[in-house]
Design an enzyme around this catalytic site. Sequence first.
Site, PDB file in Angstrom:
ATOM      1  N   SER A   1       7.879 -14.433   0.058  1.00  0.00           N
ATOM      2  CA  SER A   1       6.762 -15.551  -0.255  1.00  0.00           C
ATOM      3  C   SER A   1       7.444 -16.795  -0.197  1.00  0.00           C
ATOM      4  CB  SER A   1       6.473 -15.293  -1.652  1.00  0.00           C
ATOM      5  OG  SER A   1       5.203 -16.048  -1.766  1.00  0.00           O
TER       6      SER A   1
ATOM      7  N   HIS B   1       0.893  -8.673  -1.918  1.00  0.00           N
ATOM      8  CA  HIS B   1       1.812  -9.838  -1.406  1.00  0.00           C
ATOM      9  C   HIS B   1       3.362  -9.168  -2.037  1.00  0.00           C
ATOM     10  CE1 HIS B   1       3.052 -13.643  -1.132  1.00  0.00           C
ATOM     11  NE2 HIS B   1       3.624 -13.761  -2.231  1.00  0.00           N
TER      12      HIS B   1
ATOM     13  N   ASP C   1     -10.340   3.451  11.451  1.00  0.00           N
ATOM     14  CA  ASP C   1      -8.884   3.850  12.019  1.00  0.00           C
ATOM     15  C   ASP C   1      -8.831   5.313  12.069  1.00  0.00           C
ATOM     16  OD1 ASP C   1      -8.589   4.522   9.367  1.00  0.00           O
ATOM     17  OD2 ASP C   1      -6.670   3.326   9.176  1.00  0.00           O
TER      18      ASP C   1
ATOM     19  N   ASP D   1      -2.328  -8.744   1.798  1.00  0.00           N
ATOM     20  CA  ASP D   1      -1.704  -9.758   1.007  1.00  0.00           C
ATOM     21  C   ASP D   1      -2.788 -10.830   0.727  1.00  0.00           C
ATOM     22  OD1 ASP D   1      -0.220 -12.080   0.199  1.00  0.00           O
ATOM     23  OD2 ASP D   1       1.511 -11.660   1.672  1.00  0.00           O
TER      24      ASP D   1
END
Length: 529
Positions: free
Chosen positions: A170, A436, A244, A396
Site C-alpha cells: 500500500s 488490500h 471463468d 482491492d
Amino acid sequence: MSLTCQQISSILNTAPGLAVLNATHLSNGVVVDLPGLVPSCMVNGLSSTTTTNDLCRIIVNVTTSASSTNRIEAWLPDNWNGRFLATGNGGIGGCIDYANLQHGAGLGFATFGTNGGHDGQTGFEFFLNRPEDINDFGYRAIHAEAEAGKYIIEQYYGRKADYNYYSGCSTGGRQGFEEAILYPDDFHGILMGSMGVDWLHIVASKGILARRMGWPDLSSPKYITAAQWSAIVKAQIDLLDPLDGVTDGIIDDPTSHTIDPSIFGCGNDVLNSSLCLTDVQVQTVREIYEPLTNSEGDVVYPSFDLGADTSVFSANTKTVDGTTVPELTYTVLQDYWRGAVYNSSTWTPHNFTIADMDFAVNLNPGGINIAGGLSHNVSAYHFQGGKLLAYHGRADQTVTSAVSSRAFHRTAETLDLSLEQMHDFYRLFYVPGMGHCAGGVGAWSIGQPNVNRPPGEQFNNTDNNILLALVDWVEEGNAPQALVGTKFKGDRLGEEVEAQRTHCVYPSVSRWDGVGDAKKAESWRCELA
C-alpha cells in the site's frame, strides 16, 4: 558477529544522527511489550509483539533534519542469512510494521522497520506545522532506514550485508517505487504490494466517490445506503463470477467487464424491493464506476473495481447522541488534507471537490506524489541491475487494481522498453479474489507478512513465498514464472489448506484447465489474456 547486543549501544551512539533507545537480546518466542505504542498502531488491541528468532532488538532515533527524527527498530537474528530487509508503512504511516519484522527475522533477514517520521496511523497533529515530518513521510523515511540499517548491520555483524531488500504494501508499495526512482542504490530487490503510487489521487478518490453519491446529504435522492451497496456488490459477483468457468465467489479480472447499472433498478428482480434502486440512484452507480478526472477533464485515476467492497466511500456515517450524521470511516483523506495539505485543524472533506484534489497534487507535500504521479523513471535502478516485484489483489477495495498495471505500462513507456525487456527487471502478479494487501475469498497467501502465525516451513520456498522468489531472482537470476497462492481455513496461516491456485506474471492470467480440481494449483495454467 563483532559485537554483542549489549555492546552495540556505545558504538552506535558515536555515529552522527543516531541515538540508541534500546538494545536487548531476546530468545525466540518471547512476548515483547511495546509500552509507547499509540492506539492506532495496535493490532487487535495489543501493545505487544512476539519474536520469531533468537535476535538482538535495537531501537534507534535517526535525525533527518533540524526538526525531525525517525524511530527505527531492528531485529537482528543470531542465525543471520547475510541479507538486509527494510520495511515500509501503511496508510499515513506512523507505525513500525511488526508483522514484517516477525516475517523477515523468522526467515533469517536482518529486518528493520520505521515509524515514517511520526507516531500514529490516524490523526493530523503530527503533520500540522511540521514540514520536515511531511518530508519524512513523503520521500525520506525509507532512505533514512536504508542508510541507518546498513550501518547498524555492518557494526553489529562486522561486515556488510550481501544483498539489500525492501518489502512494503500500500503506502509501503509507494515507498518502494519511490526508492527506485530517487535512491536507486539503496536496494537490490524491491517488493511492492498493492502499490499506492500516485498516492494523492488514490486518497482523493474516496472523497470524490462519496460526493458523487450526494454525500454528505444523507437525504439526497442520489444517496445509496451501505445495505444497498452490499447488495449491489454481491450481485456483481454473482453475475460475473461464473464467467471463468469456476463459481468460487471471485471475479478474476474486474477490469475486463462492465455492468449496466440499470439492472439494479426496481422491477428487474436483481435486487429485492427493499434494496432496489431508483432511476436517480442507478445514475449514481453509473457515475461511481467512472474513472476520476481532474479539472482539465483528464483521467487521473482508474475506475473502482467491480466486486470490490465499497466501504472506503460508502461507510460514511456515524451515530452521535442517537442521530446519524455524515462522516467518512476512511480517515486518511481528512487527516492528510488537514495536516499536510491545508495545515488546518478544522478542514473536513464534506465539501470535497476536484479542486481540492488538484490543489494537493499541485502542492505535492513532501514529494509524496513523485512515485507514479510525477515520475516512473526508474532508469538508474534498472541500469544498476535492481529488480522490482509487485503484487496486487483483484478485489482491492483501497487501491483499485488497475493502478499497478498502469504503473507497469507507464514505466515501460518512460524507459522505452518492450514487454520482454520489462520482465527482465520488473514483474507484476495479480491475485484474483484478494483484497488490500492480504485477505479475501481467493487463494491470497503468497508469503505476505501476516499478524497471524507463519504458514509453516513447507510454504517458505520460491513457489509459495514472493519475498523468497525475489531473493532467488536477484541472487540466482531465476525470474519468477508463477506463484502458488493458498487459501487457509479461516484465513489462519498454517491451518488446513482449503484451496490453492497458480498466479501468473502480468499480462498473463490464471485460467482453469476445465478438467482438474479447481481447488488445486495444478489445475490452473498461465495464458496471455
